[in-house]
Design a protein around this motif. Structure first.
Motif, mmCIF file in Angstrom:
data_model
loop_
_atom_site.group_PDB
_atom_site.id
_atom_site.type_symbol
_atom_site.label_atom_id
_atom_site.label_comp_id
_atom_site.label_asym_id
_atom_site.label_seq_id
_atom_site.Cartn_x
_atom_site.Cartn_y
_atom_site.Cartn_z
ATOM 1 N N PRO B 37 0.823 -1.206 0.000
ATOM 2 C CA PRO B 37 0.000 0.000 0.000
ATOM 3 C C PRO B 37 0.862 1.263 0.000
ATOM 4 O O PRO B 37 2.058 1.206 0.277
ATOM 5 C CB PRO B 37 -0.803 -0.117 1.293
ATOM 6 N N SER B 38 0.245 2.392 -0.313
ATOM 7 C CA SER B 38 0.957 3.654 -0.366
ATOM 8 C C SER B 38 1.613 3.960 0.981
ATOM 9 O O SER B 38 1.018 3.746 2.019
ATOM 10 C CB SER B 38 -0.028 4.761 -0.740
ATOM 11 N N GLY B 39 2.846 4.425 0.916
ATOM 12 C CA GLY B 39 3.547 4.820 2.130
ATOM 13 C C GLY B 39 4.189 3.678 2.887
ATOM 14 O O GLY B 39 4.684 3.857 3.995
ATOM 15 N N THR B 44 11.348 4.149 -0.889
ATOM 16 C CA THR B 44 12.497 4.277 0.000
ATOM 17 C C THR B 44 13.456 3.111 -0.205
ATOM 18 O O THR B 44 14.675 3.304 -0.298
ATOM 19 C CB THR B 44 12.025 4.324 1.466
ATOM 20 N N GLU B 159 7.212 2.308 -10.125
ATOM 21 C CA GLU B 159 5.891 2.540 -10.710
ATOM 22 C C GLU B 159 5.991 3.167 -12.093
ATOM 23 O O GLU B 159 5.459 4.241 -12.341
ATOM 24 C CB GLU B 159 5.063 3.454 -9.799
ATOM 25 N N HIS B 192 1.739 -0.663 -7.742
ATOM 26 C CA HIS B 192 0.550 -0.702 -6.904
ATOM 27 C C HIS B 192 -0.417 -1.731 -7.439
ATOM 28 O O HIS B 192 -1.384 -2.091 -6.803
ATOM 29 C CB HIS B 192 -0.192 0.637 -7.042
HETATM 30 N N1 LIG Z 1 12.741 12.267 3.177
HETATM 31 C C1 LIG Z 1 11.812 11.774 4.007
HETATM 32 N N2 LIG Z 1 11.685 12.276 5.251
HETATM 33 C C2 LIG Z 1 10.763 11.796 6.104
HETATM 34 N N3 LIG Z 1 9.903 10.803 5.817
HETATM 35 C C3 LIG Z 1 9.974 10.256 4.605
HETATM 36 C C4 LIG Z 1 10.922 10.706 3.632
HETATM 37 N N4 LIG Z 1 10.757 9.978 2.513
HETATM 38 C C5 LIG Z 1 9.754 9.117 2.766
HETATM 39 N N5 LIG Z 1 9.279 9.269 4.028
HETATM 40 C C6 LIG Z 1 8.210 8.484 4.665
HETATM 41 O O1 LIG Z 1 8.514 7.146 4.511
HETATM 42 C C7 LIG Z 1 7.355 6.388 4.254
HETATM 43 C C8 LIG Z 1 7.546 5.546 3.018
HETATM 44 O O2 LIG Z 1 7.648 6.386 1.899
HETATM 45 P P1 LIG Z 1 7.810 5.803 0.449
HETATM 46 O O3 LIG Z 1 7.929 6.959 -0.484
HETATM 47 O O4 LIG Z 1 8.904 4.805 0.435
HETATM 48 O O5 LIG Z 1 6.422 5.079 0.229
HETATM 49 P P2 LIG Z 1 5.919 4.249 -1.026
HETATM 50 O O6 LIG Z 1 5.708 2.876 -0.559
HETATM 51 O O7 LIG Z 1 6.815 4.466 -2.182
HETATM 52 O O8 LIG Z 1 4.521 4.925 -1.288
HETATM 53 P P3 LIG Z 1 3.798 5.224 -2.688
HETATM 54 O O9 LIG Z 1 3.223 3.925 -3.112
HETATM 55 O O10 LIG Z 1 2.754 6.214 -2.309
HETATM 56 O O11 LIG Z 1 4.820 5.765 -3.635
HETATM 57 C C9 LIG Z 1 6.208 7.371 4.143
HETATM 58 O O12 LIG Z 1 5.489 7.326 5.327
HETATM 59 C C10 LIG Z 1 6.884 8.699 3.969
HETATM 60 O O13 LIG Z 1 6.140 9.702 4.583
#
Ligand SMILES: Nc1ncnc2c1ncn2[C@@H]1O[C@H](COP(=O)(O)OP(=O)(O)OP(=O)(O)O)[C@@H](O)[C@H]1O
Ligand SMILES: [Mg+2]
Lengths: 289, 364
Positions: B37-39, B44, B159, B192
């Motif tokens: 899921p998102s986030g 990262t 993505e 996703h």
């Molecule tokens: N530079 C940063 N500083 C603080 N928190 C961060 C940073 N980058 C990402 N996060 C947090 O880390 C978590 C994971 O973020 P990430 O971008 O990896 O999610 P994702 O799985 O790629 O989501 P999406 O599917 O929406 O792209 C999120 O809660 C985000 O708020």
């Protein structure tokens, strides 16, 4: 009904044009008076109408203002001071723009611990009134041995201008997607490469804005000029003031007017030729990927 | 060559732990899908592998050497971003060759590579255009071309198709699969979209809250999910979950004003667990029209009060209730037309799975 509609629009338009034209006249009237007065001889000014066109246009006042009017004890006209201003403005504008571009690049795309704080502090620099830093700056300049020199004035303008140029570039670069930096880093580009190959080619609008802004600020500066310059290094604004305040024999309004126009001419020219870029640059948004 | 190992990788931003103790062994030439899921930390994790972010603790090993402290350019990994991140002032050819230029590859070699890549991706007629003059699909290709040009050890795709319309997405999906088969380079691919995941993956890693919930082949993830979250996340329409009382070794459901006792394959495990009630998980395609079958203890005939039907073209989803919980069945379009109260449904529990209703863990 159709006719009514057309009539309605025309009435609205006419009103708008009337308002615009009258404001244009209000703003342009002083310039017109300056210009026509500078072309009259002193007899005509004394006797004639302020708004009238010159009967017998002459460039006498322009020649005198440029090369022989007295600015205090010397009588060499504005020319030497014009060149002083040029010598101050060019380096100061270029250096402050380059430094601002790099600052903006770092503060928007290479954030480090405390970079936001630093940016806040720099921003604060935009709001410090000139008068507050006069004395500390004078002390600094004398410690550096730069009192009363052109280099000293360049330094002052660079320091004061960097706050603004950084703000301009930082806000512009914030709109450029950070993923470009990431992609370039993966492509093997370093800090300077990324700036040179990716950010610089995108920066034309903001560079133009910054150059115009800095040019007018520094060219028009009077306070720093009067405080930090020596007798031979005064910028044109200070010389203009001296010229107008020095009257040997009667007051020569035509010479004063010509001198004022000469002092204002470079900024006028810059606006006429680059003004549209200024507006465009201020409104230029983020770059589409 | 493109063997990537993540060992106990953790990542925190300040005090928020985004990734917790990630262990992943990505084989050379594998296409690994990261889904969640998102986030949940997918991007990262990609940034960590690429070197765009520093790991908080743990180790990343690429092709046998520890790259944890190396900068992105020394890791020899290419990435395709969701936004493509094409260089807006450079034309397509230079976008593709920029990485080579930065690595000081001779000019004629650069041109050769650009032509080869452009031909492969069918963008050779676009080489002089700027990114702003391209359509979404073309930009996507250029972004892939930029990654391909360097022949890196591995590709990371974050993505890459999410900005395209549905049809183009399917096309590009197939193309990426072909490309992978042709090049045989390791790919880590974030999505996703679970259809994308199922169709492309050699293996899928399902991520939630920075923890890998399950790592397995698409078949394993779909048919043998480790927990309620994975079962729920994969599949469209999603798996049905019904809380049932356990009676002897059967599960009791109430459907169409009657009670039924369903046998499930894991009845021994249910008895061993001592639970009075469990969460039954069964996919919609196991709830169908009546079909001829051998004598099979897992096939049941159940009366189903259909409340809503959703025709999908190829088949029709019928929605009703078991134990007051919404349940979806997958009917043929013809039965969908006539499905109503009292519809006779065939329920095949041979692939049904069971969860502990409190922890969401599998009972097996
Ligand atoms: N530079 C940063 N500083 C603080 N928190 C961060 C940073 N980058 C990402 N996060 C947090 O880390 C978590 C994971 O973020 P990430 O971008 O990896 O999610 P994702 O799985 O790629 O989501 P999406 O599917 O929406 O792209 C999120 O809660 C985000 O708020
Ligand atoms: Mg993401």
């Amino acid at each position: 009904m159709n006719i009514n509609k057309i009539f309605h629009i025309n009435l609205g338009r006419t009103l708008i044009y009337l308002v615009l034209i009258s404001f244009a006249i209000i703003y342009l009237a002083p310039l017109y008076v300056m210009f026509s007065t500078s072309l009259k001889d002193i007899e005509e000014i004394r006797s004639g109408n302020l708004l009238a066109l010159p009967n017998d246009p002459t460039l006498y006042a322009w020649g005198k203002a440029w090369s022989s009017a007295c600015t205090g004890s010397e009588c060499n006209g504005l020319a030497p001071f014009f060149w002083n201003s040029v010598k101050i403005v060019f380096p100061a504008v270029i250096i402050s723009t380059i430094v601002g571009a790099f600052n903006g690049y770092v503060l928007s795309k290479w954030k480090f611990k405390g970079s936001e704080l630093l940016f806040g502090a720099l921003l604060f620099g935009c709001f410090i009134p000139f008068q507050v830093i006069l004395l500390p700056m004078a002390i600094l300049l004398s410690k550096l041995g730069l009192s009363n020199t052109v280099s000293g004035l360049v330094l002052v303008h660079v320091i004061y201008g960097v706050a603004f140029t950084t703000l301009f570039f930082r806000n512009y670069y914030v709109g450029i997607p950070t993923e470009l930096v990431r992609a370039a880093r993966l492509d093997g580009a370093g800090f300077i490469d990324i700036f040179r190959h990716i950010f610089l080619p995108l920066s034309t609008p903001i560079i133009v804005v910054t150059l115009i802004w800095q040019f007018t600020q520094i060219w028009n500066d009077f306070l720093f000029g009067v405080v930090y310059s020596g007798s031979g290094t005064q910028p044109i604004t200070v010389a203009l003031n001296n010229l107008v305040n020095t009257s040997i024999g009667g007051k020569e309004y035509n010479v004063d007017m010509a001198a004022a126009i000469i002092a204002a001419l470079p900024t006028l020219i810059v606006y006429v030729f680059a003004g549209k870029y200024f507006v465009r640059g201020l409104t230029a948004g983020a770059v589409k990927g | 060559m493109g063997h990537i190992q993540l060992k106990n990788v953790c990542k925190s931003f300040g005090s928020t732990e985004v990734l917790k103790d990630i262990d992943l062994d990505i084989q050379d030439g594998e296409l690994l899908i990261l889904i969640g899921p998102s986030g949940c930390g997918k991007s990262t994790l990609m940034n960590l592998i690429a070197g765009l972010e520093d790991i908080t603790s743990g180790q990343i090993v690429v092709a046998g050497s520890d790259v944890s402290d190396k900068s992105p350019k020394d890791r020899d990994i290419a990435m395709v971003f969701q936004s493509y991140a094409l260089y807006p002032t450079m034309n397509v050819a230079r976008n593709i060759s920029f990485g080579l230029e930065m690595r000081k590859v001779p000019k004629d070699e650069q041109d050769e590579t650009v032509n080869k890549v452009a031909e492969l991706l069918q963008i050779d007629h676009l080489l002089d255009r700027k990114p702003g003059q391209l359509s979404g699909g073309q930009r996507q290709r250029v972004a892939m071309g930029r990654a391909l040009a360097r022949s890196p050890k591995a590709f990371l795709f974050d993505e890459p198709l999410s900005n395209l319309d549905a049809k183009l997405r399917v096309e590009m999906r197939t193309e990426i699969k072909k490309l992978h088969q042709r090049l045989g380079t390791t790919i880590v691919y974030v999505t996703h979209d679970q259809v994308e995941a199922m169709t492309l993956a050699n293996r899928i890693a399902v991520l939630k809250d920075g923890i890998i919930q399950q790592l397995g082949t698409p078949y394993e993830i779909y048919n043998d999910p480790a927990n309620h979250f994975v079962a729920d996340f994969m599949g469209s329409p999603g798996m049905n979950f019904v809380e049932c009382i356990v009676f002897e070794d059967k599960l009791v459901i109430h459907s169409g004003s009657q009670n039924y006792q369903l046998s499930v394959p894991c009845s021994d495990a249910i008895n061993r667990s001592g639970l009075d009630s469990v969460l039954l998980g069964i996919r919609p395609e196991m709830l169908t029209d009546l079909k001829p079958h051998e004598n099979n203890p897992y096939i049941h005939e159940v009366i189903f009060d259909v409340e809503v039907i959703e025709p999908m073209g190829g088949d029709t989803i019928a929605i009703g209730k078991w134990n007051d919980t919404e349940v979806q069945a997958r009917l043929s379009p013809e039965s969908g037309e006539i499905a109503d109260k009292g519809f006779k449904l065939q329920v095949d529990t041979s692939k049904a799975i069971v969860f502990d209703p409190l922890t969401g863990q599998r009972v097996r």
